[in-house]
Motif scaffolding. Structure first.
Motif, PDB file in Angstrom:
ATOM      1  N   TYR A 102       0.847  -1.187   0.000  1.00  0.00           N
ATOM      2  CA  TYR A 102       0.000   0.000   0.000  1.00  0.00           C
ATOM      3  C   TYR A 102       0.883   1.237   0.000  1.00  0.00           C
ATOM      4  O   TYR A 102       1.839   1.340   0.750  1.00  0.00           O
ATOM      5  N   ASP A 103       0.526   2.181  -0.861  1.00  0.00           N
ATOM      6  CA  ASP A 103       1.255   3.447  -0.957  1.00  0.00           C
ATOM      7  C   ASP A 103       0.229   4.556  -1.113  1.00  0.00           C
ATOM      8  O   ASP A 103      -0.445   4.643  -2.147  1.00  0.00           O
ATOM      9  N   ALA A 104       0.077   5.379  -0.097  1.00  0.00           N
ATOM     10  CA  ALA A 104      -0.914   6.451  -0.119  1.00  0.00           C
ATOM     11  C   ALA A 104      -0.667   7.420  -1.272  1.00  0.00           C
ATOM     12  O   ALA A 104      -1.602   8.048  -1.776  1.00  0.00           O
ATOM     13  N   ALA A 105       0.571   7.529  -1.730  1.00  0.00           N
ATOM     14  CA  ALA A 105       0.891   8.455  -2.815  1.00  0.00           C
ATOM     15  C   ALA A 105       0.556   7.891  -4.193  1.00  0.00           C
ATOM     16  O   ALA A 105       0.424   8.637  -5.154  1.00  0.00           O
ATOM     17  N   ALA A 106       0.395   6.561  -4.285  1.00  0.00           N
ATOM     18  CA  ALA A 106       0.084   5.945  -5.578  1.00  0.00           C
ATOM     19  C   ALA A 106      -1.371   6.213  -5.940  1.00  0.00           C
ATOM     20  O   ALA A 106      -2.236   6.260  -5.075  1.00  0.00           O
ATOM     21  N   SER A 107      -1.640   6.375  -7.221  1.00  0.00           N
ATOM     22  CA  SER A 107      -2.998   6.701  -7.667  1.00  0.00           C
ATOM     23  C   SER A 107      -4.005   5.620  -7.302  1.00  0.00           C
ATOM     24  O   SER A 107      -5.145   5.916  -6.977  1.00  0.00           O
ATOM     25  N   ASP A 108      -3.610   4.357  -7.355  1.00  0.00           N
ATOM     26  CA  ASP A 108      -4.550   3.291  -6.993  1.00  0.00           C
ATOM     27  C   ASP A 108      -4.323   2.793  -5.564  1.00  0.00           C
ATOM     28  O   ASP A 108      -4.980   1.877  -5.114  1.00  0.00           O
ATOM     29  N   GLY A 109      -3.389   3.376  -4.840  1.00  0.00           N
ATOM     30  CA  GLY A 109      -3.134   3.018  -3.454  1.00  0.00           C
ATOM     31  C   GLY A 109      -2.192   1.848  -3.261  1.00  0.00           C
ATOM     32  O   GLY A 109      -1.745   1.611  -2.166  1.00  0.00           O
ATOM     33  N   ALA A 110      -1.890   1.109  -4.322  1.00  0.00           N
ATOM     34  CA  ALA A 110      -0.992  -0.040  -4.186  1.00  0.00           C
ATOM     35  C   ALA A 110       0.134   0.064  -5.198  1.00  0.00           C
ATOM     36  O   ALA A 110      -0.053   0.537  -6.307  1.00  0.00           O
ATOM     37  N   GLU A 111       1.294  -0.376  -4.785  1.00  0.00           N
ATOM     38  CA  GLU A 111       2.476  -0.357  -5.631  1.00  0.00           C
ATOM     39  C   GLU A 111       2.991  -1.785  -5.752  1.00  0.00           C
ATOM     40  O   GLU A 111       3.093  -2.499  -4.750  1.00  0.00           O
ATOM     41  N   LYS A 112       3.271  -2.226  -6.963  1.00  0.00           N
ATOM     42  CA  LYS A 112       3.804  -3.577  -7.183  1.00  0.00           C
ATOM     43  C   LYS A 112       5.190  -3.676  -6.558  1.00  0.00           C
ATOM     44  O   LYS A 112       5.978  -2.741  -6.608  1.00  0.00           O
ATOM     45  N   VAL A 113       5.496  -4.816  -5.982  1.00  0.00           N
ATOM     46  CA  VAL A 113       6.823  -5.105  -5.448  1.00  0.00           C
ATOM     47  C   VAL A 113       7.475  -6.046  -6.452  1.00  0.00           C
ATOM     48  O   VAL A 113       7.034  -7.179  -6.626  1.00  0.00           O
ATOM     49  N   ASN A 114       8.484  -5.548  -7.142  1.00  0.00           N
ATOM     50  CA  ASN A 114       9.115  -6.304  -8.200  1.00  0.00           C
ATOM     51  C   ASN A 114      10.630  -6.245  -8.040  1.00  0.00           C
ATOM     52  O   ASN A 114      11.196  -5.174  -8.164  1.00  0.00           O
ATOM     53  N   PRO A 115      11.279  -7.330  -7.761  1.00  0.00           N
ATOM     54  CA  PRO A 115      10.715  -8.666  -7.593  1.00  0.00           C
ATOM     55  C   PRO A 115       9.995  -8.782  -6.248  1.00  0.00           C
ATOM     56  O   PRO A 115      10.266  -8.007  -5.328  1.00  0.00           O
ATOM     57  N   PRO A 116       9.090  -9.749  -6.139  1.00  0.00           N
ATOM     58  CA  PRO A 116       8.393  -9.941  -4.867  1.00  0.00           C
ATOM     59  C   PRO A 116       9.387 -10.204  -3.730  1.00  0.00           C
ATOM     60  O   PRO A 116      10.457 -10.784  -3.956  1.00  0.00           O
ATOM     61  N   GLU A 117       9.042  -9.749  -2.543  1.00  0.00           N
ATOM     62  CA  GLU A 117       9.876  -9.969  -1.365  1.00  0.00           C
ATOM     63  C   GLU A 117       9.357 -11.181  -0.609  1.00  0.00           C
ATOM     64  O   GLU A 117       8.149 -11.395  -0.531  1.00  0.00           O
ATOM     65  N   THR A 118      10.266 -11.973  -0.068  1.00  0.00           N
ATOM     66  CA  THR A 118       9.864 -13.103   0.766  1.00  0.00           C
ATOM     67  C   THR A 118      10.522 -12.966   2.129  1.00  0.00           C
ATOM     68  O   THR A 118      11.611 -12.391   2.257  1.00  0.00           O
ATOM     69  N   ARG A 119       9.828 -13.479   3.125  1.00  0.00           N
ATOM     70  CA  ARG A 119      10.378 -13.548   4.476  1.00  0.00           C
ATOM     71  C   ARG A 119       9.754 -14.764   5.151  1.00  0.00           C
ATOM     72  O   ARG A 119       8.621 -15.124   4.868  1.00  0.00           O
ATOM     73  N   SER A 120      10.522 -15.387   6.019  1.00  0.00           N
ATOM     74  CA  SER A 120      10.053 -16.570   6.721  1.00  0.00           C
ATOM     75  C   SER A 120      10.249 -16.394   8.214  1.00  0.00           C
ATOM     76  O   SER A 120      11.182 -15.718   8.652  1.00  0.00           O
ATOM     77  N   TYR A 121       9.351 -17.012   8.970  1.00  0.00           N
ATOM     78  CA  TYR A 121       9.428 -16.983  10.425  1.00  0.00           C
ATOM     79  C   TYR A 121       8.693 -18.199  10.952  1.00  0.00           C
ATOM     80  O   TYR A 121       7.903 -18.823  10.245  1.00  0.00           O
ATOM     81  N   THR A 122       8.984 -18.560  12.173  1.00  0.00           N
ATOM     82  CA  THR A 122       8.306 -19.697  12.774  1.00  0.00           C
ATOM     83  C   THR A 122       7.169 -19.196  13.662  1.00  0.00           C
ATOM     84  O   THR A 122       7.216 -18.071  14.170  1.00  0.00           O
ATOM     85  N   ILE A 123       6.162 -20.043  13.812  1.00  0.00           N
ATOM     86  CA  ILE A 123       5.057 -19.720  14.699  1.00  0.00           C
ATOM     87  C   ILE A 123       4.871 -20.853  15.693  1.00  0.00           C
ATOM     88  O   ILE A 123       5.193 -22.003  15.404  1.00  0.00           O
ATOM     89  N   GLU A 124       4.396 -20.478  16.860  1.00  0.00           N
ATOM     90  CA  GLU A 124       4.102 -21.451  17.894  1.00  0.00           C
ATOM     91  C   GLU A 124       2.753 -21.101  18.501  1.00  0.00           C
ATOM     92  O   GLU A 124       2.524 -19.948  18.893  1.00  0.00           O
ATOM     93  N   ARG A 125       1.865 -22.040  18.538  1.00  0.00           N
ATOM     94  CA  ARG A 125       0.531 -21.842  19.098  1.00  0.00           C
ATOM     95  C   ARG A 125       0.612 -21.994  20.617  1.00  0.00           C
ATOM     96  O   ARG A 125       1.160 -22.969  21.119  1.00  0.00           O
ATOM     97  N   ALA A 126       0.040 -21.017  21.348  1.00  0.00           N
ATOM     98  CA  ALA A 126      -0.058 -21.125  22.802  1.00  0.00           C
ATOM     99  C   ALA A 126      -1.430 -21.662  23.187  1.00  0.00           C
ATOM    100  O   ALA A 126      -1.551 -22.552  24.013  1.00  0.00           O
ATOM    101  N   ASP A 127      -2.459 -21.098  22.576  1.00  0.00           N
ATOM    102  CA  ASP A 127      -3.835 -21.554  22.762  1.00  0.00           C
ATOM    103  C   ASP A 127      -4.633 -21.093  21.555  1.00  0.00           C
ATOM    104  O   ASP A 127      -4.051 -20.643  20.573  1.00  0.00           O
ATOM    105  N   GLN A 128      -5.938 -21.167  21.624  1.00  0.00           N
ATOM    106  CA  GLN A 128      -6.776 -20.832  20.474  1.00  0.00           C
ATOM    107  C   GLN A 128      -6.512 -19.427  19.937  1.00  0.00           C
ATOM    108  O   GLN A 128      -6.520 -19.203  18.737  1.00  0.00           O
TER     109      GLN A 128
END
Length: 145
Positions: A102-128
């Protein structure tokens, strides 16, 4: 901003702000009787496969009254506080692929990310409704909204 910097700032910045609040050490939980047994739906959600548990909206701050909410859709799409793309789960590792920002300055509000960015992380469930994300060695609590 370099890959993942906004993500880190959102997650860790929110956690740092929450830590400065007097009640930050207390997890935000729904009011319920202390002696009440979990409802069948709550028990089912807590024991659901991790992917099913993750689907929904999550805050990385002390409450859901935040502008920084991540929405993990069942179809694998993602809106993480204005970063849009997809997500996949392998074991307990989430990999996000950000294709638009999202980019407030862009006419349509969204800007393409090229190349796409990736990130990874682990998750751990504590409860619901609670879990922990570990990203680059830092643990950040997560709260279902």
């Amino acid at each position: 901003m370099h890959e993942g910097a906004r993500f880190i700032a959102l997650m860790l910045g929110g956690a740092a702000l929450a830590a400065c609040q007097p009640d930050a050490a207390k997890p935000v939980q729904k009011a319920e009787a202390h002696d009440a047994a979990p409802t069948p739906a709550a028990a089912a959600a807590a024991s659901a496969p991790l992917r099913d548990w993750l689907v929904g909206s999550w805050s990385f701050e002390a409450s859901c009254a935040s502008d920084f909410i991540a929405h993990f859709a069942a179809d694998g799409s993602l809106d993480n506080s204005g970063e849009m793309g997809g997500w996949a789960l392998a074991g307990n590792t989430v990999t996000e692929t950000i294709r638009e920002r999202y980019d407030a300055a862009a006419s349509d509000g969204a800007e393409k990310v090229n190349p796409p960015e990736t990130r990874s992380y682990t998750i751990e469930r504590a409860d619901q409704d609670h879990g922990t994300i570990t990203y680059q060695g830092r643990k950040v609590p997560m709260l279902r909204c």
